[in-house]
Design a protein around this motif. Structure first.
Motif, PDB file in Angstrom:
ATOM      1  N   LEU A  34     108.832 -88.814 115.228  1.00  0.00           N
ATOM      2  CA  LEU A  34     108.187 -89.806 116.066  1.00  0.00           C
ATOM      3  C   LEU A  34     109.113 -90.992 116.301  1.00  0.00           C
ATOM      4  CD1 LEU A  34     105.526 -90.659 117.475  1.00  0.00           C
ATOM      5  CD2 LEU A  34     104.847 -91.716 115.321  1.00  0.00           C
ATOM      6  N   ARG A  35     109.969 -91.273 115.311  1.00  0.00           N
ATOM      7  CA  ARG A  35     110.856 -92.441 115.404  1.00  0.00           C
ATOM      8  C   ARG A  35     112.302 -92.078 115.682  1.00  0.00           C
ATOM      9  NH1 ARG A  35     112.060 -94.757 111.259  1.00  0.00           N
ATOM     10  NH2 ARG A  35     111.541 -93.128 109.762  1.00  0.00           N
ATOM     11  N   LEU A  36     112.716 -90.872 115.287  1.00  0.00           N
ATOM     12  CA  LEU A  36     114.118 -90.487 115.387  1.00  0.00           C
ATOM     13  C   LEU A  36     114.260 -89.193 116.164  1.00  0.00           C
ATOM     14  CD1 LEU A  36     115.238 -91.162 111.700  1.00  0.00           C
ATOM     15  CD2 LEU A  36     115.699 -92.601 113.688  1.00  0.00           C
ATOM     16  N   ARG A  37     115.394 -89.054 116.864  1.00  0.00           N
ATOM     17  CA  ARG A  37     115.660 -87.859 117.652  1.00  0.00           C
ATOM     18  C   ARG A  37     117.154 -87.603 117.655  1.00  0.00           C
ATOM     19  NH1 ARG A  37     111.803 -84.486 118.977  1.00  0.00           N
ATOM     20  NH2 ARG A  37     110.613 -86.406 118.834  1.00  0.00           N
ATOM     21  N   ASP A  38     117.535 -86.332 117.725  1.00  0.00           N
ATOM     22  CA  ASP A  38     118.958 -86.027 117.847  1.00  0.00           C
ATOM     23  C   ASP A  38     119.548 -86.848 118.983  1.00  0.00           C
ATOM     24  OD1 ASP A  38     118.855 -84.240 115.792  1.00  0.00           O
ATOM     25  OD2 ASP A  38     118.767 -82.451 117.043  1.00  0.00           O
ATOM     26  N   SER A  39     120.657 -87.484 118.711  1.00  0.00           N
ATOM     27  CA  SER A  39     121.225 -88.424 119.666  1.00  0.00           C
ATOM     28  C   SER A  39     121.689 -87.728 120.942  1.00  0.00           C
ATOM     29  CB  SER A  39     122.403 -89.166 119.032  1.00  0.00           C
ATOM     30  OG  SER A  39     123.016 -90.014 119.975  1.00  0.00           O
ATOM     31  N   ARG A  40     121.422 -88.375 122.062  1.00  0.00           N
ATOM     32  CA  ARG A  40     121.946 -87.886 123.337  1.00  0.00           C
ATOM     33  C   ARG A  40     123.447 -88.086 123.425  1.00  0.00           C
ATOM     34  NH1 ARG A  40     116.933 -90.212 124.748  1.00  0.00           N
ATOM     35  NH2 ARG A  40     115.515 -88.765 125.808  1.00  0.00           N
ATOM     36  N   SER A  74     127.384 -87.381 110.741  1.00  0.00           N
ATOM     37  CA  SER A  74     128.426 -86.437 110.334  1.00  0.00           C
ATOM     38  C   SER A  74     129.519 -86.342 111.377  1.00  0.00           C
ATOM     39  CB  SER A  74     127.826 -85.045 110.082  1.00  0.00           C
ATOM     40  OG  SER A  74     127.295 -84.514 111.279  1.00  0.00           O
ATOM     41  N   VAL A  75     130.695 -85.972 110.891  1.00  0.00           N
ATOM     42  CA  VAL A  75     131.846 -85.684 111.749  1.00  0.00           C
ATOM     43  C   VAL A  75     132.449 -84.365 111.279  1.00  0.00           C
ATOM     44  CG1 VAL A  75     134.110 -86.454 112.548  1.00  0.00           C
ATOM     45  CG2 VAL A  75     132.311 -88.138 112.121  1.00  0.00           C
ATOM     46  N   SER A  76     132.722 -83.468 112.219  1.00  0.00           N
ATOM     47  CA  SER A  76     133.233 -82.136 111.878  1.00  0.00           C
ATOM     48  C   SER A  76     134.574 -81.905 112.530  1.00  0.00           C
ATOM     49  CB  SER A  76     132.255 -81.049 112.333  1.00  0.00           C
ATOM     50  OG  SER A  76     130.984 -81.228 111.743  1.00  0.00           O
ATOM     51  N   THR A 122     129.903 -85.585 105.807  1.00  0.00           N
ATOM     52  CA  THR A 122     128.557 -86.130 105.987  1.00  0.00           C
ATOM     53  C   THR A 122     128.411 -87.457 105.252  1.00  0.00           C
ATOM     54  OG1 THR A 122     127.684 -83.877 106.123  1.00  0.00           O
ATOM     55  CG2 THR A 122     126.097 -85.645 105.739  1.00  0.00           C
ATOM     56  N   ALA A 123     127.821 -88.428 105.930  1.00  0.00           N
ATOM     57  CA  ALA A 123     127.599 -89.740 105.317  1.00  0.00           C
ATOM     58  C   ALA A 123     126.433 -89.677 104.335  1.00  0.00           C
ATOM     59  CB  ALA A 123     127.314 -90.783 106.393  1.00  0.00           C
ATOM     60  N   GLU A 124     126.538 -90.396 103.238  1.00  0.00           N
ATOM     61  CA  GLU A 124     125.443 -90.440 102.264  1.00  0.00           C
ATOM     62  C   GLU A 124     124.193 -91.026 102.891  1.00  0.00           C
ATOM     63  OE1 GLU A 124     126.647 -92.461  98.761  1.00  0.00           O
ATOM     64  OE2 GLU A 124     128.234 -91.037  98.257  1.00  0.00           O
ATOM     65  N   THR A 125     124.364 -92.070 103.676  1.00  0.00           N
ATOM     66  CA  THR A 125     123.281 -92.624 104.481  1.00  0.00           C
ATOM     67  C   THR A 125     123.817 -92.792 105.901  1.00  0.00           C
ATOM     68  OG1 THR A 125     123.950 -94.896 103.900  1.00  0.00           O
ATOM     69  CG2 THR A 125     122.237 -93.856 102.552  1.00  0.00           C
ATOM     70  N   PRO A 126     122.996 -92.520 106.926  1.00  0.00           N
ATOM     71  CA  PRO A 126     123.470 -92.632 108.311  1.00  0.00           C
ATOM     72  C   PRO A 126     124.103 -93.991 108.587  1.00  0.00           C
ATOM     73  CG  PRO A 126     121.298 -91.626 108.239  1.00  0.00           C
ATOM     74  CD  PRO A 126     121.582 -92.100 106.849  1.00  0.00           C
ATOM     75  N   ALA A 179     130.931 -85.113 116.596  1.00  0.00           N
ATOM     76  CA  ALA A 179     130.207 -86.156 115.880  1.00  0.00           C
ATOM     77  C   ALA A 179     128.724 -86.013 116.203  1.00  0.00           C
ATOM     78  CB  ALA A 179     130.711 -87.545 116.284  1.00  0.00           C
ATOM     79  N   ALA A 180     127.886 -86.159 115.183  1.00  0.00           N
ATOM     80  CA  ALA A 180     126.450 -85.960 115.376  1.00  0.00           C
ATOM     81  C   ALA A 180     125.661 -87.020 114.618  1.00  0.00           C
ATOM     82  CB  ALA A 180     126.030 -84.562 114.909  1.00  0.00           C
ATOM     83  N   GLY A 181     124.485 -87.289 115.130  1.00  0.00           N
ATOM     84  CA  GLY A 181     123.607 -88.259 114.483  1.00  0.00           C
ATOM     85  C   GLY A 181     122.283 -88.329 115.204  1.00  0.00           C
ATOM     86  N   THR A 182     121.568 -89.394 115.011  1.00  0.00           N
ATOM     87  CA  THR A 182     120.241 -89.561 115.606  1.00  0.00           C
ATOM     88  C   THR A 182     120.131 -90.929 116.273  1.00  0.00           C
ATOM     89  OG1 THR A 182     119.405 -90.344 113.462  1.00  0.00           O
ATOM     90  CG2 THR A 182     119.074 -88.008 113.983  1.00  0.00           C
ATOM     91  N   ASP A 183     119.180 -91.007 117.197  1.00  0.00           N
ATOM     92  CA  ASP A 183     118.862 -92.271 117.864  1.00  0.00           C
ATOM     93  C   ASP A 183     117.422 -92.640 117.566  1.00  0.00           C
ATOM     94  OD1 ASP A 183     121.373 -92.392 118.973  1.00  0.00           O
ATOM     95  OD2 ASP A 183     120.758 -91.632 120.944  1.00  0.00           O
TER      96      ASP A 183
END
Length: 478
Positions: A34-40, A74-76, A122-126, A179-183
């Motif tokens: 509801l609050r977070l989504r895979d980042s565009r 995360s960064v791959s 992978t980051a321990e916390t985003p 690179a991946a994360g959330t918005d």
């Protein structure tokens, strides 16, 4: 009038309680999505065509980039091994270019790296606050020359704002990295505020209706509620008649509501699985969701089409609101829809679909489909009274609609120039999001729920308006 007002107060109180219950249930079922989504702004990995350089001791490879990701997770990087055993360790670091601060780092065993393998740091916390900030991805190793892996690169790709260097010397191309994360979702962050605002609007609407009722003014909402209460016995009888008529003299009876979508799924699965199975995970369930949804839509609209003409004898002899006839046809189809969900659950369990709590939210999109079908059914039933060719036109339109909806084929099969076909197709939105809840295990963005509800309500409003304007002339054409 006083009794009518008291009844309306009770009905409105129940409606408001249901509203609160649904909003709380939605908050729980949607969860973090509801609050977070895979980042565009997630960055995809380019296709490799060569290695950057052997990452031996003393070699430092740096990729400068910026990511439009609010919470970087995360960064791959993709690696090559020269098809030989390697030794030592390789380290990946992510730093802020301007401050040099270390944001995340991870060390990997070079001996465990295989050709073409992707290593993910992978980051321990985003990481927040790095949106659009220049970052540097630094790679180095303690491996000896001849036993070190090499990160891969795409030599023909050069993105604006990105720069690849080896020991400070710039190279053409870009590192094979992602690179991946959330918005954050703004509507989700303010969910309870929206709930409070819409709750207040609901109370205001109820208050206006009650005030108009006390003043003796006509209210279509009140009239509809009173009619549904007054004729609820007849509604039950009509629904029961339609349901029994469908399976009259059938040996299996209503078991066909269970068996029909299952048999259609089996036939279409064997026909289309060789074409689409590799592209669609859990294809039997994907197919069954489409079959059940479209069967309901086609059946409810087809039955509503003849609801006025089919009850001509009753309409000319007994007074009751005429919209009840298409309404009962849709309710009868809803019963079939509910029974059809049983084989869907069974097939999902057999094929290994893991149900998340978001799967319950698929019922919301089915409810939107029901409302949409009711609106279209009202429109078709009114049209059929004046234009008998409507039944033939509907037969053609429903066939075209079926092929324009991704029931048995993946939505990405259409070329880009035909994507608008899906975007203007209401059934596509209902199906896509129901499948996302069941098969994807995720809840769509909050705005999608509003979008689907508006599509359904607009169709209902259009159908109801046309039906109401035409209903007084029905007896002249029956």
């Amino acid at each position: 009038m006083e009794q009518k007002t008291v009844n309306l107060k009770k009905i409105f109180a129940v409606c408001f309680a249901v509203y609160l219950l649904l909003t709380v249930a939605f908050y729980f079922l949607a969860g973090e999505q509801l609050r977070l989504r895979d980042s565009r702004g997630n960055m995809g990995m380019p296709a490799a065509d060569t290695g950057v350089a052997e990452l031996a001791q003393g070699v430092v490879i740096e990729q400068i980039f910026s990511a439009n990701i609010q919470r970087l997770e995360s960064v791959s990087v993709q690696w090559g091994t020269y098809y030989r055993p390697n030794a030592g360790t390789v380290t990946m670091e992510l730093r802020d270019v301007s401050s040099g601060a270390l944001l995340m780092a991870q060390t990997f065993d070079a001996a465990a790296i295989t050709e073409g393998q992707v290593l993910t740091m992978t980051a321990e916390t985003p990481l927040e606050g790095v949106y659009g900030v220049p970052l540097v991805l630094r790679l180095y190793s303690d491996a000896q020359p001849g036993s070190a892996p090499a990160p891969l690169m795409a030599s023909s790709v050069q993105n604006d704002g990105q720069r690849l260097t080896v020991n400070g010397a710039e190279m053409e191309g870009t590192l094979c990295f992602s690179a991946a994360g959330t918005d954050y979702i703004w509507t989700g962050l303010h969910y309870w505020k929206f709930v409070a605002v819409f709750g207040a609007l609901l109370v205001a609407v109820f208050a206006v209706i009650l005030r108009r009722c006390r003043m003796g003014k006509r209210s279509y909402v009140v009239n509809a509620i009173i009619a549904l209460q007054k004729y609820r016995f007849l509604i039950r009888q009509l629904v029961s008649r339609d349901f029994k008529t469908k399976y009259k003299r059938s040996i299996l009876g209503m078991f066909w509501s269970f068996l029909n979508p299952l048999l259609m799924m089996i036939v279409q699965y064997f026909v289309f699985s060789t074409i689409f199975k590799s592209d669609i995970p859990h294809y039997p369930v994907y197919l069954l969701i489409g079959i059940i949804s479209f069967n309901f839509f086609s059946e409810s609209c087809g039955m509503s089409l003849t609801s006025i003409l089919g009850n001509a004898g009753l309409i000319t002899k007994v007074y009751m609101p005429k919209y009840i006839y298409p309404l009962t046809r849709v309710i009868s189809s809803v019963i079939n829809l509910a029974i059809s969900l049983i084989p869907l659950v069974i097939v999902a369990l057999i094929t290994g679909v893991h149900f998340e709590k978001s799967a319950v939210l698929a019922l919301y999109f089915l409810a939107c489909l029901v409302v949409f079908s009711l609106g279209l059914g009202l429109l078709l039933s009114a049209s059929m009274v004046f234009f008998r060719d409507t039944q033939f036109l509907w037969g053609v339109l429903s066939t075209v609609w079926m092929y324009a909806t991704p029931i048995f084929y993946p939505e990405n099969i259409l070329p880009d120039r035909f994507k608008f076909v899906h975007q203007v197709n209401p059934l596509y939105h209902f199906l896509k999001n129901a499948r996302m809840c069941v098969l994807g295990g995720v809840s769509p963005e909050p705005v999608i729920y509003v979008q689907c509800l508006m599509i359904a309500l607009v169709m209902l409003a259009v159908g109801a308006l046309i039906f109401r304007k035409a209903q007084d002339k029905f007896v002249l054409y029956l």
